[in-house]
Design a protein around this motif. Structure first.
Motif, short mmCIF file in Angstrom:
data_model
loop_
_atom_site.label_atom_id
_atom_site.label_comp_id
_atom_site.label_asym_id
_atom_site.label_seq_id
_atom_site.Cartn_x
_atom_site.Cartn_y
_atom_site.Cartn_z
N LEU A 123 15.72 19.45 14.88
CA LEU A 123 16.94 19.15 14.63
C LEU A 123 17.22 18.41 13.28
CD1 LEU A 123 16.72 18.39 18.20
CD2 LEU A 123 19.15 18.21 17.65
N ASP A 124 18.21 18.52 12.70
CA ASP A 124 18.84 17.89 11.34
C ASP A 124 17.81 18.46 10.50
OD1 ASP A 124 20.38 16.03 10.26
OD2 ASP A 124 18.67 14.54 10.02
N GLN A 125 17.51 19.74 10.30
CA GLN A 125 16.64 20.33 9.22
C GLN A 125 17.63 20.43 7.92
OE1 GLN A 125 13.36 21.07 9.09
NE2 GLN A 125 13.27 19.71 10.79
N ASN A 126 17.16 20.52 6.71
CA ASN A 126 17.91 20.71 5.68
C ASN A 126 16.94 21.40 4.57
OD1 ASN A 126 19.39 20.65 3.04
ND2 ASN A 126 20.85 19.66 4.35
N ALA A 127 17.13 22.70 4.15
CA ALA A 127 16.19 23.30 3.28
C ALA A 127 16.12 22.54 1.91
CB ALA A 127 16.65 24.70 3.12
N TYR A 128 16.97 21.71 1.72
CA TYR A 128 17.05 21.35 0.05
C TYR A 128 16.31 19.88 0.28
CZ TYR A 128 20.03 24.87 -1.59
OH TYR A 128 20.58 26.16 -1.83
N SER A 129 16.06 19.27 1.52
CA SER A 129 15.71 17.80 1.59
C SER A 129 15.19 17.60 2.93
CB SER A 129 16.75 16.77 1.29
OG SER A 129 15.98 15.70 1.26
N ALA A 130 14.08 17.94 3.24
CA ALA A 130 13.41 18.01 4.49
C ALA A 130 11.84 17.19 4.86
CB ALA A 130 13.27 19.47 5.21
N SER A 131 11.45 16.80 3.67
CA SER A 131 10.04 16.44 3.56
C SER A 131 9.68 15.69 2.63
CB SER A 131 9.06 17.46 3.92
OG SER A 131 7.72 17.18 3.91
N TRP A 132 8.87 14.40 2.89
CA TRP A 132 8.43 13.62 1.66
C TRP A 132 7.49 14.05 0.92
CZ3 TRP A 132 3.47 12.74 2.24
CH2 TRP A 132 2.69 12.93 3.41
N ASN A 133 7.11 15.22 1.26
CA ASN A 133 6.09 15.79 0.31
C ASN A 133 6.65 17.21 -0.22
OD1 ASN A 133 4.97 18.03 2.46
ND2 ASN A 133 4.51 16.03 3.50
N GLY A 134 7.20 17.27 -1.25
CA GLY A 134 7.88 18.56 -1.97
C GLY A 134 9.32 18.43 -1.89
N ASN A 135 9.98 17.37 -1.33
CA ASN A 135 11.21 17.24 -1.67
C ASN A 135 11.65 15.71 -1.96
OD1 ASN A 135 11.86 19.11 1.42
ND2 ASN A 135 12.45 19.66 -0.78
N LEU A 136 12.64 15.06 -2.07
CA LEU A 136 12.96 13.68 -2.27
C LEU A 136 12.01 12.89 -1.18
CD1 LEU A 136 16.73 13.76 -2.79
CD2 LEU A 136 14.99 13.34 -4.50
N MET A 137 11.67 11.73 -1.83
CA MET A 137 10.54 11.24 -0.96
C MET A 137 11.19 9.99 -0.05
SD MET A 137 7.71 10.26 -3.59
CE MET A 137 6.67 11.52 -4.41
N ASN A 138 12.39 9.33 -0.36
CA ASN A 138 12.84 8.45 0.56
C ASN A 138 13.46 8.71 1.70
OD1 ASN A 138 14.91 6.07 1.66
ND2 ASN A 138 14.50 5.39 -0.48
N SER A 139 13.03 7.98 2.87
CA SER A 139 13.27 8.32 4.36
C SER A 139 14.67 8.78 4.66
CB SER A 139 12.62 7.47 5.20
OG SER A 139 13.29 6.24 5.08
N ALA A 140 15.52 8.00 3.94
CA ALA A 140 17.13 8.46 3.92
C ALA A 140 17.45 9.60 3.61
CB ALA A 140 17.67 7.41 3.26
N PHE A 141 16.75 10.53 2.85
CA PHE A 141 17.13 11.83 2.41
C PHE A 141 16.44 12.75 3.44
CE2 PHE A 141 17.54 9.85 -1.77
CZ PHE A 141 18.77 9.74 -1.84
N THR A 142 15.14 12.67 4.02
CA THR A 142 14.49 13.71 4.67
C THR A 142 14.91 13.66 6.08
OG1 THR A 142 12.93 11.69 5.48
CG2 THR A 142 12.15 12.99 3.63
N SER A 143 15.89 12.95 6.75
CA SER A 143 16.39 13.00 7.90
C SER A 143 17.76 11.90 7.97
CB SER A 143 15.69 12.75 9.32
OG SER A 143 15.23 11.28 9.16
N ASN A 144 18.84 12.34 8.95
CA ASN A 144 19.75 11.40 8.70
C ASN A 144 19.40 10.18 9.30
OD1 ASN A 144 22.28 10.10 9.58
ND2 ASN A 144 23.50 11.94 9.90
N PRO A 145 19.54 9.07 8.58
CA PRO A 145 18.89 7.77 8.99
C PRO A 145 19.85 7.44 10.23
CG PRO A 145 19.61 7.76 6.75
CD PRO A 145 20.23 8.88 7.13
N CYS A 146 21.05 7.71 10.62
CA CYS A 146 21.89 7.19 11.69
C CYS A 146 21.28 7.90 13.04
CB CYS A 146 23.14 7.51 11.67
SG CYS A 146 23.98 6.70 10.23
N LEU A 147 20.98 9.07 13.10
CA LEU A 147 20.50 9.73 14.11
C LEU A 147 19.22 9.18 14.83
CD1 LEU A 147 21.25 13.63 13.26
CD2 LEU A 147 22.63 12.02 14.41
N PRO A 148 19.39 9.28 16.14
CA PRO A 148 17.93 8.69 16.95
C PRO A 148 17.10 9.98 17.07
CG PRO A 148 19.66 8.86 18.54
CD PRO A 148 20.25 9.19 17.19
N LEU A 149 16.64 10.11 16.06
CA LEU A 149 15.66 11.31 16.06
C LEU A 149 14.34 10.99 16.61
CD1 LEU A 149 16.56 12.94 12.60
CD2 LEU A 149 17.09 14.08 15.03
#
Length: 492
Positions: A256-282
């Motif tokens: 859930l909450d995938q996004n092709a432009y920002s999905a992983s700390w290796n290869g996309n933006l590194m901050n955890s706030a960008f790799t998944s929605n910080p609000c959602l209980p993932l």
């Protein structure tokens, strides 16, 4: 006369399509970040040619992007040694999945990327040999081995300012059996993390704790000492890949909450706030159930229900409780031409949580949008809001993140012209902590990040990154710090 011309044109098109299809079967395919498929140039296929035949190749998938029709069109037949009735065991070709679900559940067996700097090396060739051999028995995987450095300027309250970490991860799908017509099948999925990373053996030694940040600026895995398994589940697909069920210890953030432009700390933006929605209980490493349904190419729906109280490296069945549970649903609209701008996916999420006897709820949105039909520039955004009780699960009450990603930045020549993984990304974020977060000296945290990816070999890239975090929620003043990072990632 016009009818005759039309028949000539139709015949020519048919011949062209047939010729391309024949060429495709004998050539190696690749995709531009999952968006568009193309036949690879011979100068970039050395590791592939030495490790597999073109007809054996399963092109690398990119979660969050519907698998391209040219990739799905590849033959999934072939003779199997282990068969019984209408079933194949440990098939070399996975069963059918709908395009968006395919990108989530099929890793692929290609691990080498076109590279401008080094086009062939022994390490990449060896990695491809192993990956190709295991895929012939139904096992497909992605492995990431990384080492990173992070520096904080200026140091906060006399705390540490230099951090290093190694972060290693293996995620895999083992296709156990499928129907001969590919319409259904059983598979096992898993993830294992290990290394000397932040939250492994240095729980309080990371950038996040040093500057009192709500988000985690440092690229780092989560987990405990030794090997940590956040995901181990059994899946079953049916209805010709339109419906998937999964049961076990589940990492919901992998689906859930995938996004092709920002999905992983290796290869996309590194901050955890960008790799998944910080609000959602993932939640991850909790016992649960996930189902995904995609009745058409343009629409899908997913639902996951899991616990939310399993301790690190503990049995997820031991502490199951109805007072520590999460329900999370997502619907998505996949468009080939959204708003006249090109490919886009728009997702809406809703959650109901139960923790310490209190029920909460919240919602989020997730947008990825190409900015032009032939453009390498894309936009992404995740936003969400949780009520007080739901925020107690994720520690974030409200958040908004957005950014721009320029993929293959210099397409015509030089850096980025031949490497699919290379990109430049910029993101901005705002986070508001839950009431349960203490100490809480600042009620709103902000951040900016600029990152780049440089593919050095077919399986190795460098990623320099700079962030500015200001108003960290647990910091005594309202200042800010720069976080400079460099990580090297071997990904295959």
């Amino acid at each position: 006369m016009k009818l005759q011309h039309i028949s000539y044109i139709t015949a020519a098109i048919a011949l062209g399509v047939s010729a391309y299809a024949g060429q495709e079967e004998k050539s190696y395919l690749d995709t531009e970040f999952g968006w568009d498929a193309y036949l690879m140039d011979d100068k970039h296929t050395t590791p592939l040619r030495r490790a597999m035949r073109p007809e054996e190749q399963h092109v690398k998938r990119y979660p969050g992007v519907s698998t391209h029709e040219a990739v799905l069109a590849r033959s999934r037949g072939g003779e199997q040694e282990l068969t019984l009735g209408g079933w194949e065991f440990m098939p070399a070709q996975p069963q059918h999945f709908m395009p968006y679900l395919d990108s989530l559940f099929v890793p692929g067996n290609s691990c080498t990327e076109p590279s401008y700097w080094v086009r062939d090396d022994l390490l990449s060739m060896g990695a491809q040999h192993v990956k190709s051999a295991l895929s012939r028995y139904g096992l497909q995987y992605d492995m990431t081995l990384s080492m990173g450095y992070a520096g904080v300027v200026p140091p906060t309250n006399g705390g540490r300012s230099d951090f290093t970490a190694t972060n290693n991860s293996l995620s895999a799908t083992w296709f156990l059996l499928k129907k001969r017509d590919n319409s259904q099948g059983l598979f096992l999925t898993m993830e294992a993390d290990w290394g000397q990373g932040i939250r492994f053996n240095e729980r309080r030694a990371g950038v996040q704790n040093s500057i009192g940040s709500l988000s985690n600026p440092q690229s780092s895995l989560r987990g405990g000492n030794g090997v940590y398994i956040p995901h181990l589940a059994l899946g079953y697909s049916l209805a010709d890949g339109r419906w998937v069920h999964m049961l076990g210890s589940i990492d919901t953030s992998s689906y859930l909450d995938q996004n092709a432009y920002s999905a992983s700390w290796n290869g996309n933006l590194m901050n955890s706030a960008f790799t998944s929605n910080p609000c959602l209980p993932l939640e991850w490493a909790n016992w649960g159930y996930l189902t995904a349904w995609q009745p058409s190419d343009s629409f899908y729906a997913m639902y996951a229900t899991t616990g939310c109280n399993t301790e690190v490296n503990q049995n997820p069945l031991r502490d199951i409780s109805s007072n520590a549970w999460v329900h999370l649903a997502e619907v998505g609209w996949v468009q080939d031409d959204a708003l006249g701008l090109g490919k886009g996916t728009y997702r809406f999420q809703y959650t109901i949580t139960r923790k310490d006897g209190e029920t909460g709820c919240g919602a989020g949105i997730n947008i990825q949008q190409q900015l032009g039909h032939n453009s390498q520039l894309g936009f992404f955004s995740r936003c969400g809001y949780m009520d007080t009780d739901a925020a107690a699960v994720s520690n974030v009450k409200a958040a908004a993140t957005a950014g721009l990603v320029l993929q293959a930045p210099f397409r015509d020549s030089g850096w980025g012209s031949e490497a699919n993984s290379e990109q430049i990304a910029f993101g901005a974020m705002w986070l508001r902590p839950a009431d349960s977060v203490q100490p809480q000296r600042n009620h709103d945290e902000y951040g900016l990040e600029l990152s780049a990816v440089i593919q050095v070999t077919p399986t190795f890239f460098l990623q320099p990154d700079v962030q500015y975090i200001f108003n960290p929620v647990s910091q005594t003043d309202r200042g800010g710090e720069f976080v400079f990072q460099l990580q090297g990632v071997f990904k295959f």
